[in-house]
Design a protein around this motif. Structure first.
Motif, PDB file in Angstrom:
ATOM      1  N   PHE A  75      48.698  36.948  38.017  1.00 39.77           N
ATOM      2  CA  PHE A  75      48.075  36.836  36.683  1.00 39.77           C
ATOM      3  C   PHE A  75      47.643  37.891  35.856  1.00 39.77           C
ATOM      4  CE2 PHE A  75      44.758  34.228  34.459  1.00 39.77           C
ATOM      5  CZ  PHE A  75      45.659  33.354  33.571  1.00 39.77           C
ATOM      6  N   LEU A  92      47.135  47.597  47.963  1.00 42.17           N
ATOM      7  CA  LEU A  92      45.545  47.164  48.081  1.00 42.17           C
ATOM      8  C   LEU A  92      45.535  45.633  48.368  1.00 42.17           C
ATOM      9  CD1 LEU A  92      43.979  49.162  45.452  1.00 42.17           C
ATOM     10  CD2 LEU A  92      43.809  49.845  47.811  1.00 42.17           C
ATOM     11  N   SER A  93      45.994  44.984  47.708  1.00 46.67           N
ATOM     12  CA  SER A  93      46.079  43.270  47.782  1.00 46.67           C
ATOM     13  C   SER A  93      46.512  42.910  49.120  1.00 46.67           C
ATOM     14  CB  SER A  93      46.698  42.716  46.709  1.00 46.67           C
ATOM     15  OG  SER A  93      46.044  43.165  45.644  1.00 46.67           O
ATOM     16  N   TYR A 143      42.479  34.411  45.063  1.00 47.64           N
ATOM     17  CA  TYR A 143      42.145  35.633  44.802  1.00 47.64           C
ATOM     18  C   TYR A 143      42.883  36.799  44.488  1.00 47.64           C
ATOM     19  CZ  TYR A 143      38.242  33.503  47.705  1.00 47.64           C
ATOM     20  OH  TYR A 143      37.139  32.806  47.935  1.00 47.64           O
ATOM     21  N   LEU A 149      43.307  36.477  40.840  1.00 42.54           N
ATOM     22  CA  LEU A 149      42.153  37.080  40.082  1.00 42.54           C
ATOM     23  C   LEU A 149      42.258  38.616  40.054  1.00 42.54           C
ATOM     24  CD1 LEU A 149      39.365  34.614  40.577  1.00 42.54           C
ATOM     25  CD2 LEU A 149      40.420  35.063  38.576  1.00 42.54           C
ATOM     26  N   ALA A 150      42.878  39.032  41.257  1.00 39.36           N
ATOM     27  CA  ALA A 150      42.675  40.489  41.479  1.00 39.36           C
ATOM     28  C   ALA A 150      43.659  41.271  40.423  1.00 39.36           C
ATOM     29  CB  ALA A 150      43.164  40.897  42.859  1.00 39.36           C
ATOM     30  N   LEU A 210      44.655  39.821  37.483  1.00 37.50           N
ATOM     31  CA  LEU A 210      43.996  39.785  36.354  1.00 37.50           C
ATOM     32  C   LEU A 210      43.016  40.888  36.220  1.00 37.50           C
ATOM     33  CD1 LEU A 210      43.705  38.396  33.820  1.00 37.50           C
ATOM     34  CD2 LEU A 210      41.967  36.810  34.961  1.00 37.50           C
ATOM     35  N   ALA A 211      42.234  41.167  37.188  1.00 40.50           N
ATOM     36  CA  ALA A 211      41.431  42.376  37.200  1.00 40.50           C
ATOM     37  C   ALA A 211      42.051  43.604  36.828  1.00 40.50           C
ATOM     38  CB  ALA A 211      40.322  42.255  38.233  1.00 40.50           C
ATOM     39  N   PHE A 212      42.990  43.844  37.449  1.00 43.56           N
ATOM     40  CA  PHE A 212      43.936  45.082  37.399  1.00 43.56           C
ATOM     41  C   PHE A 212      44.260  45.156  35.764  1.00 43.56           C
ATOM     42  CE2 PHE A 212      43.954  45.453  41.915  1.00 43.56           C
ATOM     43  CZ  PHE A 212      43.650  46.822  42.219  1.00 43.56           C
ATOM     44  N   GLU A 214      42.831  43.467  32.939  1.00 45.50           N
ATOM     45  CA  GLU A 214      41.890  43.808  32.170  1.00 45.50           C
ATOM     46  C   GLU A 214      41.170  45.212  32.188  1.00 45.50           C
ATOM     47  OE1 GLU A 214      39.596  40.900  30.336  1.00 45.50           O
ATOM     48  OE2 GLU A 214      41.948  41.180  29.979  1.00 45.50           O
ATOM     49  N   LEU A 215      41.203  45.646  33.574  1.00 43.44           N
ATOM     50  CA  LEU A 215      40.880  46.929  33.709  1.00 43.44           C
ATOM     51  C   LEU A 215      41.623  48.169  32.725  1.00 43.44           C
ATOM     52  CD1 LEU A 215      39.080  48.809  35.679  1.00 43.44           C
ATOM     53  CD2 LEU A 215      41.255  49.453  36.951  1.00 43.44           C
ATOM     54  N   PHE A 260      40.526  47.794  29.097  1.00 44.77           N
ATOM     55  CA  PHE A 260      39.232  48.532  28.732  1.00 44.77           C
ATOM     56  C   PHE A 260      39.301  50.072  28.925  1.00 44.77           C
ATOM     57  CE2 PHE A 260      37.379  44.334  29.276  1.00 44.77           C
ATOM     58  CZ  PHE A 260      36.557  44.225  28.136  1.00 44.77           C
ATOM     59  N   VAL A 261      40.187  50.594  29.901  1.00 44.75           N
ATOM     60  CA  VAL A 261      40.470  51.963  29.997  1.00 44.75           C
ATOM     61  C   VAL A 261      40.999  52.480  28.649  1.00 44.75           C
ATOM     62  CG1 VAL A 261      41.726  53.955  31.199  1.00 44.75           C
ATOM     63  CG2 VAL A 261      40.440  52.034  32.485  1.00 44.75           C
ATOM     64  N   LEU A 271      44.188  39.276  27.180  1.00 44.65           N
ATOM     65  CA  LEU A 271      44.236  38.299  28.267  1.00 44.65           C
ATOM     66  C   LEU A 271      45.082  37.382  28.160  1.00 44.65           C
ATOM     67  CD1 LEU A 271      42.223  37.030  30.666  1.00 44.65           C
ATOM     68  CD2 LEU A 271      40.811  36.041  28.806  1.00 44.65           C
ATOM     69  N   LYS A 296      47.892  37.396  26.849  1.00 48.81           N
ATOM     70  CA  LYS A 296      49.398  37.880  27.099  1.00 48.81           C
ATOM     71  C   LYS A 296      49.754  37.632  28.629  1.00 48.81           C
ATOM     72  CE  LYS A 296      51.415  39.845  24.388  1.00 48.81           C
ATOM     73  NZ  LYS A 296      51.844  39.014  23.444  1.00 48.81           N
ATOM     74  N   ILE A 356      33.192  35.703  41.832  1.00 48.36           N
ATOM     75  CA  ILE A 356      33.852  36.377  42.822  1.00 48.36           C
ATOM     76  C   ILE A 356      32.735  37.308  43.509  1.00 48.36           C
ATOM     77  CG2 ILE A 356      35.394  38.050  43.556  1.00 48.36           C
ATOM     78  CD1 ILE A 356      36.699  35.408  43.175  1.00 48.36           C
ATOM     79  N   THR A 375      32.624  51.466  25.650  1.00 45.76           N
ATOM     80  CA  THR A 375      32.444  50.223  26.342  1.00 45.76           C
ATOM     81  C   THR A 375      33.042  50.444  27.813  1.00 45.76           C
ATOM     82  OG1 THR A 375      34.468  49.218  25.531  1.00 45.76           O
ATOM     83  CG2 THR A 375      32.255  48.595  24.626  1.00 45.76           C
ATOM     84  N   GLN A 384      32.473  48.397  31.172  1.00 47.67           N
ATOM     85  CA  GLN A 384      33.269  47.267  31.482  1.00 47.67           C
ATOM     86  C   GLN A 384      34.094  47.683  32.594  1.00 47.67           C
ATOM     87  OE1 GLN A 384      32.138  44.359  29.949  1.00 47.67           O
ATOM     88  NE2 GLN A 384      33.368  42.967  31.093  1.00 47.67           N
ATOM     89  N   VAL A 385      34.756  48.701  32.398  1.00 45.47           N
ATOM     90  CA  VAL A 385      35.614  49.420  33.488  1.00 45.47           C
ATOM     91  C   VAL A 385      34.928  49.288  34.854  1.00 45.47           C
ATOM     92  CG1 VAL A 385      36.924  51.551  34.033  1.00 45.47           C
ATOM     93  CG2 VAL A 385      36.738  50.936  31.606  1.00 45.47           C
ATOM     94  N   PHE A 395      35.200  45.983  36.151  1.00 39.08           N
ATOM     95  CA  PHE A 395      36.380  45.479  36.854  1.00 39.08           C
ATOM     96  C   PHE A 395      36.647  46.115  38.237  1.00 39.08           C
ATOM     97  CE2 PHE A 395      37.073  43.528  32.553  1.00 39.08           C
ATOM     98  CZ  PHE A 395      37.426  42.251  32.964  1.00 39.08           C
ATOM     99  N   PHE A 442      34.624  44.314  40.665  1.00 38.19           N
ATOM    100  CA  PHE A 442      35.203  43.285  40.895  1.00 38.19           C
ATOM    101  C   PHE A 442      36.544  43.425  41.770  1.00 38.19           C
ATOM    102  CE2 PHE A 442      38.134  39.918  38.649  1.00 38.19           C
ATOM    103  CZ  PHE A 442      37.604  38.838  39.419  1.00 38.19           C
ATOM    104  N   ILE A 443      37.300  44.256  41.645  1.00 41.87           N
ATOM    105  CA  ILE A 443      38.569  44.583  42.507  1.00 41.87           C
ATOM    106  C   ILE A 443      38.019  44.896  43.970  1.00 41.87           C
ATOM    107  CG2 ILE A 443      40.454  46.062  42.742  1.00 41.87           C
ATOM    108  CD1 ILE A 443      40.978  46.335  39.800  1.00 41.87           C
ATOM    109  N   LEU A 446      37.050  41.926  45.563  1.00 41.39           N
ATOM    110  CA  LEU A 446      38.021  41.049  45.998  1.00 41.39           C
ATOM    111  C   LEU A 446      38.902  41.708  47.416  1.00 41.39           C
ATOM    112  CD1 LEU A 446      39.837  40.246  42.613  1.00 41.39           C
ATOM    113  CD2 LEU A 446      38.923  38.650  44.630  1.00 41.39           C
ATOM    114  N   LEU A 447      38.632  43.144  47.278  1.00 43.43           N
ATOM    115  CA  LEU A 447      39.481  43.494  48.559  1.00 43.43           C
ATOM    116  C   LEU A 447      38.854  43.490  49.562  1.00 43.43           C
ATOM    117  CD1 LEU A 447      41.185  46.509  46.678  1.00 43.43           C
ATOM    118  CD2 LEU A 447      42.080  44.600  47.257  1.00 43.43           C
TER     119      LEU A 447
END
Lengths: 358, 440, 321, 234
Positions: free
Chosen positions: A82, A127-128, A137, A140-141, A143-145, A147-148, A151-152, A271, A273, C263, C294, C297-298, C301, C304-305, C308-309
């Motif tokens: 995702f 990693l996953s 899970y 979502l992981a 997705l988090a990568f 979104e990360l 922001f970076v 998001l 996209k 999560i 911001t 926020q990094v 996440f 978060f990751i 999850l791991l």
């Protein structure tokens, strides 16, 4: 024997031939190549172009392409990503950063982006999979990568922060408008270029599907434990799936950045996209070769037709589009491409009943 | 897809949308039916109604197979739905109002009273629709385009106009590089872009404060962390030191954040002479709220290109605390009567606020109309030539005559200084546009 | 407020090499050793923000935990809650506080309807289908709100101000939201632990097949759960409306943070949601104070990751709801 | 009491049961035996409404139940001890037992029944506030059985109740089954422990490749050469 059955049997005979995929592929891509002309054809005072402009066609093929790339990983190995916007954005950013800041030809930048995205995919995957993330899970992981990265990049002035990049002129990197420059002065070459991209990724996808790699992929999707027990190195093959998929998705991002002129963290890493990139595959039929293409030729035009038809009330088109999404996943959970075989199964069941009754 | 069309059609290329501003006016009256009841005495309603009967009929049923010179079509490419729509709809309405006013005056004089029609397209704030909507508007017969509020969308939209050789007058799009270094020949921007706004802040606001006997040596930036906030921030970093203002603190807020507590804590401990806010309406409201909650206010609360402190609704939401805020942004010119007239007409017709952004879109439409008037033609190249040589003074924005340079930027673009006084937004500097003296 | 002005954070210029990563932490440690009063203030803000975030995550964790459905419409459910409270207070002139239970009721009904029409038919289908179905619901509801109420931002007319406790400012709007969050959490927890229906919901969350074998009407549990989850979103949205302007699109920012919290805390865990909310709130507040832009926020996440791991079941995963 | 005729069922596209016919009479213990993958568990799941048959009919006390939801089947008095137990592992023993009582009658009696179960299975009484997932396999199996009994079934379906248990526990399970049968409960069971099962059973069915291949009294089956060879490993 009815006429329908004759046709069906003939088709089956054809389908068994070794050359059948080639013929189908040529027919499909021939159709895609002819589409810009077809939409201009005037039938009884109506042109298809009134519904589907060249720009919409390009968008449709872009998403067919990204969905095809997504499908290699998520459709074939069953690892639902995702977060493909991460790869898409990396491709876009690598291309633009290199072309704007270092005058590197976008084709090279695109490949660099592909490799970077593949690397990022390997990190995500390693990693996953090492930590055995599955289902929601894993989704979502990923997705988090993605979104990360959004922001970076937004907070990195080295990559121009939230302002992003504006595409350079060909002369800025020593080229002229044309294929070499990855820039054209009208839309038609862009269309053929993305059809070419789609052809390549579809070919790769077909090759994978029909090789032992594909066999391993499907084995992993169906039952990973069973696959592992018969000696499929599932960890390695899942990584291959991610890397290939990420690489091609990045090329899509590179194309996007060249076609739309400007990129920002909140356009390519957005998001939603993530959703747009994979939606055609889910609608069309995940894990199939045709699904992403057929899906995109449904999703994008439907959204476009809704937009132009229901334009009297702003926002109504999104309601129609939302209802369409709901309807399609409810009534066709395995995708549109499963319709013919479902119909066939239904037909055979009906006939089967008749035979039993006799 | 144009909003003026009542019946939907499958072939937009052949089937031109409702022509004649009369139909537009009728539709407007329909939209603003609340106002039509009590405020219908307004002359716009009458004249629209008079010619509406015939114009509407021919317009919707037959259309015009060729471009004829009895109407000029402006294509408005704005976000009418989605998260940018709150402003986008207002901007598009302003463009319709400009057309309506021109038609009330008798249409385009140099084209024997040709009517101005506005057709609208909804780009939903999406980059991929920017170019598409431009193309649709052109295929519906638009002679000239305007839009799009969001910069990435505007980039895509202007690209189409440039390729097809149709003039595009940007209503609002803040990013500098939409025009700068793009080699455009058909794209124009009356509005001051981000960099210009920030440099105007540095040029104007410190001198207002210093002239009033105040001290402004240090500043703390409070910006929204997207492209527009960062663009202003970068330019302020460049220009403020030139005016001997040191930036001692910077703090960003995310779009959609629920409060600005942390940011204010940070600004509070830096305690600069001024806080400079660069946010959309919501961010500025959060700032004001958090400042009050922490019982803190720097000697000068200011803003650069912030929507909050030029927005009457937001100012009244904030209340008392907003008084005294100095903000530089594009603004309406309070010294000409026309401004008040347009404002009241807009309020009557659309039940929406006539904010600075909406006013800027109105000006963009007037620039287009003026260019067509001077061109005496609807040929794109004629209009384009007129735009290149344009010097338009009779507008309602607080800036000098609108004239475009080689890149298409308005050489006289200006972000004057506003101040909130008694809960209303007043231009206070430069003096030629000031309606009140700055209170420092 | 001069007594607070003892530490001036270094100017966090973005793009300043490695220093931008190290300096904030040095600054943070210095502040801790100096026992800067601002730390207490930040702690309070973190707690308040965390409370709001926890509240937004309660409904999501319930639906996610019991039904294993990622509800993308959760954010727009929040928005419906905001508009409900706003309508009640603006149109009917009732106190917005009383609007919150009304918002919960509205959302309960909406949740059940949405569930029956869109999620129930595909509850057994691959998970991505539910995700896309709820995405469709998001589009439908969001645009419907936009059409009915216009895209213009709205605000509940209520200035609650703040109080000062020992030099620490407490904005009251957020404080009430925190109280509501705590109260709601305790109430739902009591409902789940002490009632028959609650036990059935927990059982279904724990083992769907098991629930069917013992004869629980899983369909009914599903729609009740979805309704309750939506009602919780209504409470959250209604509380947010007490202190924040909103428009039809406000829900999206909350949605992503709510996923993170769910999560972090563990699926279906209410105390987990609370702790997860606090963690995210604290990182945003302290990160926002010390880090440039911001960047906080990094960190969120990355956390978060990491969760999850290393511990995908969350901090409170596996424990009872 | 329970009758299956021509039942076909499976997962997704794969049909596992190709027409199963069998019946259970009131008061009987009926055993279903067969090799792995023959379709025994699928049959059990289909009876309880976890799977719905694509064709065929299942009737219970004359009423067709094959299109009913699992909770409606439980309401009619059929309760299953599933093969993989499907306990509520994060909940306490007490919670698990209480959740076993879903029908109105069972709910009315559940306090008494609870006490009875804790008496019947002393190990559960010791661990009543422990989470089910933390208990040993044998204790979990007891709990599953007790949970099913809390539902006051008329027909108890047991799917591999002794799987993975130590020999002395296997015996305990069989004792309990015999005990409750003696109290008048009808039992349908699948067991890999064929010998012991057939001794207990009134009748047995042998399942092969998704069909019933033979049926006879328990003792007859024990003597049947084919059965002995295939399932008793002699």
């Amino acid at each position: 024997m009815s006429a329908i059955e004759t046709v069906r049997d003939r088709y089956r005979t054809f389908d068994d031939q070794r050359y059948a995929p080639l013929v189908k592929g040529v027919a499909l891509f021939g159709l895609l190549a002819a589409l810009p002309t077809i939409i201009e054809i005037d039938v009884a005072g109506m042109e298809l172009a009134a519904l589907l402009s060249l720009k919409v066609l390009i968008l449709t093929v872009i998403y067919a392409y990204t969905a095809q790339a997504w499908n290699i990983m998520s459709g074939y190995t069953g690892q639902f990503s995702f977060g493909h916007a991460a790869f898409f954005g990396i491709g876009a950013y690598a291309t633009q950063a290199l072309v704007v800041d270092a005058a590197v030809n976008p084709w090279i930048g695109m490949l660099v982006g592909g490799v970077l995205a593949g690397g990022y995919g390997l990190i995500i995957g390693a990693l996953s999979f090492r930590f055995k993330l599955q289902g929601h899970y894993f989704a979502l992981a990923t997705l988090a990568f993605a979104e990360l990265l959004r922001f970076v990049v937004t907070n990195m002035s080295e990559l121009r922060g939230a302002n992003g990049y504006f595409k350079a002129f060909p002369r800025d990197y020593g080229a002229e408008y044309g294929l070499v420059a990855f820039q054209f002065q009208n839309d038609l070459p862009y269309y053929y270029l993305i059809v070419g991209f789609l052809l390549v990724v579809t070919l790769v996808s077909w090759l994978i599907k029909n090789s032992w790699v594909g066999l391993y992929f499907f084995a992993i999707r169906e039952d990973e434990r069973a696959a592992a027990s018969v000696g499929v190195p599932s960890f390695r093959y899942k990584l291959i799936g991610v890397a290939v998929s990420a690489f091609f998705t990045a090329l899509g991002g590179a194309y996007w950045s060249m076609y739309f002129n400007t990129i920002r963290p909140d356009t390519v890493f957005a998001l939603f996209k993530n959703v747009e990139l994979l939606l055609p595959a889910v609608v069309g039929g995940p894990g199939t070769l045709l699904g992403p293409i057929v899906g995109s030729f449904i999703v994008t035009p439907v959204s476009e037709i809704a937009r132009t038809t229901f334009s009297d009330i702003n926002g109504l088109d999104r309601i129609i589009y939302g209802a369409f999404l709901v309807a399609i996943v409810i009534y066709s959970p395995r995708g549109v491409v499963s319709w013919p075989s479902q119909a066939r199964a239904l037909w055979e069941r009906v006939r089967g009943d008749e035979e039993v009754n006799e | 897809m144009g909003k003026t069309l009542k019946s939907s059609t499958s072939n937009r290329r052949r089937f031109l949308k409702a022509t004649g501003a009369s139909v537009a006016a009728l539709t407007l009256a329909g939209c603003a039916s609340d106002d039509a009841g009590n405020g219908g005495g307004d002359s716009g309603g009458d004249s629209g109604g008079d010619s509406g009967g015939s114009g509407g009929d021919t317009g919707t049923t037959t259309g015009t197979p060729e471009q004829s010179v009895d109407e000029v079509i402006i294509g408005s490419n704005h976000p009418l739905s989605g998260s940018l729509a709150a402003t986008g709809v207002g901007m598009s309405n302003a463009i319709k109002l400009a057309a309506m006013r021109k038609n009330e005056e008798g249409g385009i004089e140099s084209l024997d009273g040709a009517e101005v029609t506005v057709i609208e397209g909804d780009n939903q704030g999406a980059q991929e629709l920017g170019g598409q909507v431009s193309e649709e508007l052109l295929s519906e017969g638009a002679h000239v385009l305007t839009g799009c509020y969001s910069s990435p969308v505007t980039t895509a939209a202007t690209q189409v106009a440039e390729r097809q050789g149709v003039p595009f007058v940007i209503s609002i799009a803040a990013a500098d590089n939409i025009l700068q270094g793009r080699d455009f020949n058909y794209v124009y921007r009356p509005q001051p872009p981000a960099r210009r706004l920030a440099s105007d802040y540095a040029d104007l606001v410190p001198s207002v404060i210093r002239d009033g006997g105040g001290t402004i040596d240090t500043a703390g930036l409070f910006y929204i962390n997207n492209s527009y906030g960062q663009a202003i921030r970068d330019s302020l970093r460049e220009f403020l030191p030139e005016q001997n203002v040191e930036i001692v603190e910077e703090t960003a807020i995310e779009f959609g954040a629920s409060n600005a507590n942390t940011q204010v804590s940070r600004l509070r401990s830096a305690d600069p002479d001024t806080i400079i806010a660069t946010t959309y309406v919501a961010g500025g409201v959060l700032l004001a709220q958090a400042l009050q909650d922490q019982d803190y206010r720097p000697p000068y609360l200011t803003a650069s290109a912030s929507a909050t402190f030029t927005d009457d609704d937001a100012v009244s939401d904030i209340g008392e605390f907003a008084n005294g805020v100095l903000d530089n942004n594009y603004a309406l010119n309070p010294t000409v009567d026309k401004t008040a007239e347009v404002r009241s007409q807009f309020l009557d017709n659309y039940d929406q606020e006539f904010s600075a952004s909406v006013g800027m879109a109105y000006t963009a439409a007037e620039v287009i109309i003026q260019a067509v008037e001077e061109a005496g033609s609807v040929e794109p190249d004629d209009i384009n030539e007129a735009l290149k040589g344009l010097s338009y003074e009779d507008h309602i924005s607080a800036m000098g005559a609108i004239e475009f340079d080689d890149q298409g930027e308005n050489v006289n673009a200006l972000g004057p200084v506003n101040q909130v006084q008694d809960l209303s937004v007043k231009v206070v500097y430069p003096e030629e546009y000031a309606e009140a003296d700055p209170q420092v | 407020m001069g007594h607070l002005v003892t530490s001036v954070a270094p100017l966090p210029l973005q793009g300043g090499g490695l220093g931008r990563f190290i300096d904030p932490f040095v600054q943070f440690l210095t502040d801790i050793t100096n026992l800067e009063p601002v730390l207490l203030q930040l702690l309070a803000f973190g707690l308040l923000l965390g409370g709001v975030y926890a509240l937004t995550a309660l409904g999501l964790t319930m639906i996610f935990g019991v039904m294993d459905v990622i509800n993308f419409a959760h954010g727009v459910f929040l928005v419906v809650g905001m508009y409900s409270v706003w309508l009640v207070s603006e149109m009917a002139g009732i106190s917005p506080f009383l609007g919150i239970p009304i918002a919960a009721a509205v959302l309960f009904v909406l949740g059940v309807v949405v569930h029956v029409l869109t999620v129930e038919p595909i509850i057994e289908a691959p998970q991505q289908n539910q995700l896309i179905a709820t995405l469709g619901v998001l589009f439908i509801i969001q645009s419907a709100i936009e059409i009915v109420f216009t895209p213009d931002p709205q605000q509940v007319e209520l200035s609650l101000g703040s109080i000062q406790v020992g030099g620490v400012f407490i904005p009251l709007g957020q404080f009430y939201a925190l109280v509501i969050a705590l109260g709601t959490m305790l109430a739902v927890r009591a409902f789940l632990n002490r009632t028959d229906l609650g036990r059935k919901i927990r059982g279904t969350a724990d083992n769907r097949d098991g629930a069917r074998y013992v004869g629980i009407n899983v369909r009914r549990i599903n729609y009740l759960t979805f309704g309750i989850g939506a009602a919780l979103a209504g409470v959250a949205g209604g509380s947010i409306a007490l202190f924040q302007r909103f428009d039809p699109f406000t829900g999206e920012t909350y949605l992503i943070n709510a996923f993170v919290i769910v999560i972090l805390g563990g699926l279906g865990s209410f105390p987990g949601a609370f702790v997860g909310g606090l963690i995210v709130g604290m990182i945003q507040v302290f990160g926002g104070y010390y880090l440039p832009g911001t960047t906080a926020q990094v960190l969120i996440f990355l956390l978060f990751i990491g969760t999850l791991l290393v511990k995908p079941e969350g901090l409170f995963g596996g424990a009872e709801a | 009491m329970l009758e299956l005729s021509g039942v076909r069922a499976g997962y997704d596209d794969i049909e596992v049961l190709h027409g199963v016919d069998m019946h259970v009479d009131e008061g009987e213990i009926v055993a279903l035996i067969g090799s792995n993958g023959a379709g025994k568990t699928t049959t059990m799941r289909t009876i309880c409404g976890i799977l719905s048959p694509s064709r065929g009919e299942i009737t219970y006390r004359g009423e067709a139940i094959h299109s009913k939801a699992s909770h409606e089947i439980v309401e009619r008095g059929i309760v299953q001890v599933p093969e993989n137990r499907d306990l509520f592992t994060n909940m306490t023993v007490i919670d698990n037992l209480l959740l076993g009582a879903q029908t109105e009658e069972a709910k009315a009696d559940r306090r008494e029944n609870l006490d009875e179960m804790l008496e019947l299975f002393p190990r559960l009484a010791e661990r009543k506030n422990q989470r089910a997932g933390t208990m040993s396999g044998g204790e979990q199996q007891m709990l599953t059985l007790a949970r099913a009994l809390m539902g006051e079934p008329d027909l108890l379906i047991l799917d591999e109740p002794s799987i993975g248990l130590a020999p002395h526990l296997v015996q305990e399970v069989f004792d309990v089954i015999e005990d409750i049968h003696a109290q008048g409960m009808t039992v349908l069971m699948v067991e890999q422990n064929v010998q012991q099962t057939l001794k207990l059973a009134d009748r047995g069915y042998v399942m092969e490749n998704g069909r019933i291949s033979m049926t006879a009294d328990g003792d007859e089956l024990l003597e049947d050469e084919g059965v002995v060879e295939a399932y008793l490993g002699v």
